[in-house]
Scaffold this motif. Structure first.
Motif, PDB file in Angstrom:
ATOM      1  N   ARG A  13       4.666   8.775  14.881  1.00  0.00           N
ATOM      2  CA  ARG A  13       3.716   9.646  15.578  1.00  0.00           C
ATOM      3  C   ARG A  13       4.156  11.102  15.475  1.00  0.00           C
ATOM      4  NH1 ARG A  13       0.951   9.265  21.635  1.00  0.00           N
ATOM      5  NH2 ARG A  13       0.225  11.423  21.659  1.00  0.00           N
ATOM      6  N   GLY A  14       5.450  11.357  15.627  1.00  0.00           N
ATOM      7  CA  GLY A  14       5.938  12.723  15.523  1.00  0.00           C
ATOM      8  C   GLY A  14       5.645  13.333  14.162  1.00  0.00           C
ATOM      9  N   GLU A  15       5.853  12.570  13.107  1.00  0.00           N
ATOM     10  CA  GLU A  15       5.577  13.068  11.751  1.00  0.00           C
ATOM     11  C   GLU A  15       4.088  13.297  11.551  1.00  0.00           C
ATOM     12  OE1 GLU A  15       9.238  10.983   9.283  1.00  0.00           O
ATOM     13  OE2 GLU A  15       7.494   9.772   9.850  1.00  0.00           O
ATOM     14  N   LEU A  16       3.267  12.415  12.120  1.00  0.00           N
ATOM     15  CA  LEU A  16       1.823  12.580  12.007  1.00  0.00           C
ATOM     16  C   LEU A  16       1.359  13.829  12.737  1.00  0.00           C
ATOM     17  CD1 LEU A  16      -0.699  11.128  10.868  1.00  0.00           C
ATOM     18  CD2 LEU A  16      -0.973  10.079  13.126  1.00  0.00           C
ATOM     19  N   GLU A  17       1.904  14.070  13.917  1.00  0.00           N
ATOM     20  CA  GLU A  17       1.517  15.252  14.689  1.00  0.00           C
ATOM     21  C   GLU A  17       1.940  16.533  13.985  1.00  0.00           C
ATOM     22  OE1 GLU A  17       3.305  14.244  18.412  1.00  0.00           O
ATOM     23  OE2 GLU A  17       1.414  13.460  19.243  1.00  0.00           O
ATOM     24  N   GLN A  18       3.035  16.499  13.256  1.00  0.00           N
ATOM     25  CA  GLN A  18       3.454  17.673  12.495  1.00  0.00           C
ATOM     26  C   GLN A  18       2.514  17.945  11.333  1.00  0.00           C
ATOM     27  OE1 GLN A  18       7.519  17.126  11.307  1.00  0.00           O
ATOM     28  NE2 GLN A  18       8.301  17.154  13.410  1.00  0.00           N
ATOM     29  N   ALA A  19       1.940  16.875  10.771  1.00  0.00           N
ATOM     30  CA  ALA A  19       1.047  17.028   9.615  1.00  0.00           C
ATOM     31  C   ALA A  19      -0.344  17.505  10.013  1.00  0.00           C
ATOM     32  CB  ALA A  19       0.944  15.705   8.861  1.00  0.00           C
ATOM     33  N   LEU A  20      -0.703  17.349  11.286  1.00  0.00           N
ATOM     34  CA  LEU A  20      -2.061  17.704  11.724  1.00  0.00           C
ATOM     35  C   LEU A  20      -2.358  19.203  11.630  1.00  0.00           C
ATOM     36  CD1 LEU A  20      -2.811  15.385  14.782  1.00  0.00           C
ATOM     37  CD2 LEU A  20      -4.311  15.791  12.835  1.00  0.00           C
ATOM     38  N   PRO A  21      -1.599  20.066  12.302  1.00  0.00           N
ATOM     39  CA  PRO A  21      -1.953  21.492  12.283  1.00  0.00           C
ATOM     40  C   PRO A  21      -1.788  22.146  10.916  1.00  0.00           C
ATOM     41  CG  PRO A  21       0.162  21.168  13.380  1.00  0.00           C
ATOM     42  CD  PRO A  21      -0.417  19.808  13.152  1.00  0.00           C
ATOM     43  N   LYS A  22      -0.960  21.556  10.082  1.00  0.00           N
ATOM     44  CA  LYS A  22      -0.746  22.131   8.753  1.00  0.00           C
ATOM     45  C   LYS A  22      -1.847  21.755   7.772  1.00  0.00           C
ATOM     46  CE  LYS A  22       4.273  21.932   9.399  1.00  0.00           C
ATOM     47  NZ  LYS A  22       5.549  21.347   8.910  1.00  0.00           N
ATOM     48  N   GLY A  23      -2.729  20.853   8.163  1.00  0.00           N
ATOM     49  CA  GLY A  23      -3.820  20.449   7.279  1.00  0.00           C
ATOM     50  C   GLY A  23      -3.418  19.411   6.252  1.00  0.00           C
ATOM     51  N   ARG A  24      -2.152  18.980   6.269  1.00  0.00           N
ATOM     52  CA  ARG A  24      -1.704  17.995   5.286  1.00  0.00           C
ATOM     53  C   ARG A  24      -2.424  16.666   5.463  1.00  0.00           C
ATOM     54  NH1 ARG A  24       3.557  16.428   6.139  1.00  0.00           N
ATOM     55  NH2 ARG A  24       3.362  15.234   4.189  1.00  0.00           N
ATOM     56  N   LEU A  25      -2.589  16.258   6.721  1.00  0.00           N
ATOM     57  CA  LEU A  25      -3.233  14.971   6.970  1.00  0.00           C
ATOM     58  C   LEU A  25      -4.688  14.991   6.532  1.00  0.00           C
ATOM     59  CD1 LEU A  25      -3.182  12.113   8.081  1.00  0.00           C
ATOM     60  CD2 LEU A  25      -3.715  13.051  10.343  1.00  0.00           C
ATOM     61  N   ARG A  26      -5.409  16.054   6.894  1.00  0.00           N
ATOM     62  CA  ARG A  26      -6.811  16.115   6.508  1.00  0.00           C
ATOM     63  C   ARG A  26      -6.960  16.148   4.994  1.00  0.00           C
ATOM     64  NH1 ARG A  26     -10.877  18.895   4.781  1.00  0.00           N
ATOM     65  NH2 ARG A  26     -12.962  18.576   5.676  1.00  0.00           N
ATOM     66  N   GLY A  27      -6.101  16.890   4.316  1.00  0.00           N
ATOM     67  CA  GLY A  27      -6.162  16.946   2.862  1.00  0.00           C
ATOM     68  C   GLY A  27      -5.901  15.598   2.227  1.00  0.00           C
ATOM     69  N   ALA A  28      -4.901  14.887   2.748  1.00  0.00           N
ATOM     70  CA  ALA A  28      -4.582  13.568   2.207  1.00  0.00           C
ATOM     71  C   ALA A  28      -5.720  12.591   2.467  1.00  0.00           C
ATOM     72  CB  ALA A  28      -3.286  13.051   2.828  1.00  0.00           C
ATOM     73  N   LEU A  29      -6.337  12.688   3.637  1.00  0.00           N
ATOM     74  CA  LEU A  29      -7.459  11.801   3.956  1.00  0.00           C
ATOM     75  C   LEU A  29      -8.683  12.117   3.103  1.00  0.00           C
ATOM     76  CD1 LEU A  29      -7.066  11.729   7.827  1.00  0.00           C
ATOM     77  CD2 LEU A  29      -6.870   9.754   6.305  1.00  0.00           C
ATOM     78  N   ALA A  30      -8.934  13.397   2.873  1.00  0.00           N
ATOM     79  CA  ALA A  30     -10.070  13.784   2.036  1.00  0.00           C
ATOM     80  C   ALA A  30      -9.909  13.219   0.627  1.00  0.00           C
ATOM     81  CB  ALA A  30     -10.189  15.305   1.999  1.00  0.00           C
TER      82      ALA A  30
ATOM     83  N   ARG B 115       0.848  -1.177   0.000  1.00  0.00           N
ATOM     84  CA  ARG B 115       0.000   0.000   0.000  1.00  0.00           C
ATOM     85  C   ARG B 115       0.889   1.234   0.000  1.00  0.00           C
ATOM     86  NH1 ARG B 115      -2.976  -3.488  -0.966  1.00  0.00           N
ATOM     87  NH2 ARG B 115      -5.024  -4.021  -0.059  1.00  0.00           N
ATOM     88  N   SER B 116       0.315   2.378  -0.376  1.00  0.00           N
ATOM     89  CA  SER B 116       1.048   3.640  -0.376  1.00  0.00           C
ATOM     90  C   SER B 116       0.634   4.473   0.829  1.00  0.00           C
ATOM     91  CB  SER B 116       0.767   4.432  -1.651  1.00  0.00           C
ATOM     92  OG  SER B 116       1.298   3.789  -2.785  1.00  0.00           O
ATOM     93  N   CYS B 117       1.608   5.041   1.506  1.00  0.00           N
ATOM     94  CA  CYS B 117       1.319   5.973   2.588  1.00  0.00           C
ATOM     95  C   CYS B 117       0.730   7.246   1.988  1.00  0.00           C
ATOM     96  CB  CYS B 117       2.602   6.283   3.349  1.00  0.00           C
ATOM     97  SG  CYS B 117       2.439   7.610   4.574  1.00  0.00           S
ATOM     98  N   ILE B 118      -0.384   7.713   2.537  1.00  0.00           N
ATOM     99  CA  ILE B 118      -1.055   8.874   1.950  1.00  0.00           C
ATOM    100  C   ILE B 118      -0.266  10.162   2.160  1.00  0.00           C
ATOM    101  CG2 ILE B 118      -3.359   7.867   2.145  1.00  0.00           C
ATOM    102  CD1 ILE B 118      -3.759   9.624   4.657  1.00  0.00           C
ATOM    103  N   LEU B 119       0.680  10.168   3.107  1.00  0.00           N
ATOM    104  CA  LEU B 119       1.457  11.377   3.366  1.00  0.00           C
ATOM    105  C   LEU B 119       2.767  11.412   2.598  1.00  0.00           C
ATOM    106  CD1 LEU B 119       0.896  11.810   7.214  1.00  0.00           C
ATOM    107  CD2 LEU B 119       0.086  13.316   5.396  1.00  0.00           C
ATOM    108  N   THR B 120       3.427  10.267   2.454  1.00  0.00           N
ATOM    109  CA  THR B 120       4.730  10.247   1.778  1.00  0.00           C
ATOM    110  C   THR B 120       4.659   9.673   0.369  1.00  0.00           C
ATOM    111  OG1 THR B 120       5.308   8.025   2.576  1.00  0.00           O
ATOM    112  CG2 THR B 120       5.837   9.899   4.019  1.00  0.00           C
ATOM    113  N   ARG B 121       3.581   8.942   0.069  1.00  0.00           N
ATOM    114  CA  ARG B 121       3.383   8.246  -1.201  1.00  0.00           C
ATOM    115  C   ARG B 121       4.356   7.087  -1.380  1.00  0.00           C
ATOM    116  NH1 ARG B 121      -1.282   8.792  -1.601  1.00  0.00           N
ATOM    117  NH2 ARG B 121      -1.095   7.700  -3.606  1.00  0.00           N
ATOM    118  N   ASP B 122       5.091   6.730  -0.349  1.00  0.00           N
ATOM    119  CA  ASP B 122       5.999   5.586  -0.415  1.00  0.00           C
ATOM    120  C   ASP B 122       5.218   4.300  -0.226  1.00  0.00           C
ATOM    121  OD1 ASP B 122       8.334   7.171  -0.688  1.00  0.00           O
ATOM    122  OD2 ASP B 122       8.275   7.569   1.463  1.00  0.00           O
ATOM    123  N   ARG B 123       5.633   3.257  -0.927  1.00  0.00           N
ATOM    124  CA  ARG B 123       4.959   1.964  -0.839  1.00  0.00           C
ATOM    125  C   ARG B 123       5.693   1.073   0.160  1.00  0.00           C
ATOM    126  NH1 ARG B 123       0.984   1.303  -4.353  1.00  0.00           N
ATOM    127  NH2 ARG B 123       0.883  -0.944  -3.982  1.00  0.00           N
ATOM    128  N   ALA B 124       4.920   0.247   0.839  1.00  0.00           N
ATOM    129  CA  ALA B 124       5.475  -0.680   1.821  1.00  0.00           C
ATOM    130  C   ALA B 124       4.518  -1.851   1.949  1.00  0.00           C
ATOM    131  CB  ALA B 124       5.668   0.016   3.166  1.00  0.00           C
TER     132      ALA B 124
END
Length: 243
Positions: free
Chosen positions: A58-75, A14-23
């Motif tokens: 978790r640290g990377e996820l918390e950084q993406a939260l206030p910037k709206g990156r996570l919500r945008g990727a999830l949307a 699968r691809s990570c929605i934040l980095t687009r890297d596959r694993a």
């Protein structure tokens, strides 16, 4: 969780929605959208419907939260603008991953695939039967070092850095999970069990990062600090590479 060398990956990816890297799918965390529009962790990937996958810490996820990156990727992943991301999502993911890891430890204990007690583990290690080795966060450095040395001797890897993995859990929590008293060290002699534990524990330890682990072992690779973002840590196991 990057794969910079583009090496072949076995099994579903699968691809990570934040980095687009596959694993591999088992190395990522699945998120799902609830009827209320909230995003929830689905660490066992069992919930129905569309899912989104993340492979960050978790640290990377918390950084993406206030910037709206996570919500945008999830949307984009859920193809919906009705996506609500709580500030407690990182904590919820960590709790779910820890529970999954503890549940796996409990299942293996009930199946009889785990060894506890320093003497039993040392004997298995010296006879070349040990496949994985874990220590409680409050295990003594001397005890961990002695078992690591026995493992290296039994696997004919003296002089290497082969040793166990320090878990971010004290002995009372490990004892409760395994249903045994005073669990300080855990040994695994079954290869399949070692693989199952490696996946569950490695995914959890990757997400929480290095800070929660007061490791007594000397080297960073054993839990004192996590590897860089290009590599998810996995529980140290003996496989064909060491045989």
């Amino acid at each position: 969780m990057r794969n910079p060398d583009h090496e072949a990956i076995d099994g579903p990816t699968r691809s990570c929605i934040l980095t687009r890297d596959r694993a591999p799918q088992h190395a990522l965390v699945r998120l799902v959208l609830g009827p209320d529009g909230q995003v929830y962790p689905d660490v066992r990937a069992k919930a129905p419907g569309r899912g989104a996958w993340i492979g960050v810490t978790r640290g990377e996820l918390e950084q993406a939260l206030p910037k709206g990156r996570l919500r945008g990727a999830l949307a984009r992943a859920f193809k919906s603008n009705d996506v609500q991301v709580s500030d407690t999502l990182p904590a919820a993911i960590q709790a779910a991953l820890e529970k999954n890891a503890l549940d796996r430890l409990g299942l293996e204990a009930r199946a009889g695939t785990l060894l506890t007690g320093a003497e039993r583990i040392e004997n298995a290690a010296r006879s070349g039967q040990l496949r994985a080795l874990y220590h409680a966060a409050d295990a003594s450095a001397d005890g961990a070092r002695k078992l690591a040395q026995a493992w290296r001797v039994g696997s004919e890897r003296e002089g290497s850095d082969l040793k166990g993995l320090v878990l971010a859990l004290p002995r009372p929590i490990l004892s409760l999970a395994l249903g045994r008293e005073n669990v300080v060290h855990i040994g695994v002699t079954d290869r399949a069990a070692a693989d199952r534990l490696g996946e569950a524990l490695g995914r959890w330890l990757h997400f929480i990062g290095p800070d929660p682990i007061p490791a007594p072992c000397e080297t960073a690779s054993q839990g004192a600090s996590a590897p860089g973002p290009d590599r998810m840590p996995t529980a140290v196991t003996m496989n064909e590479e060491f045989e």
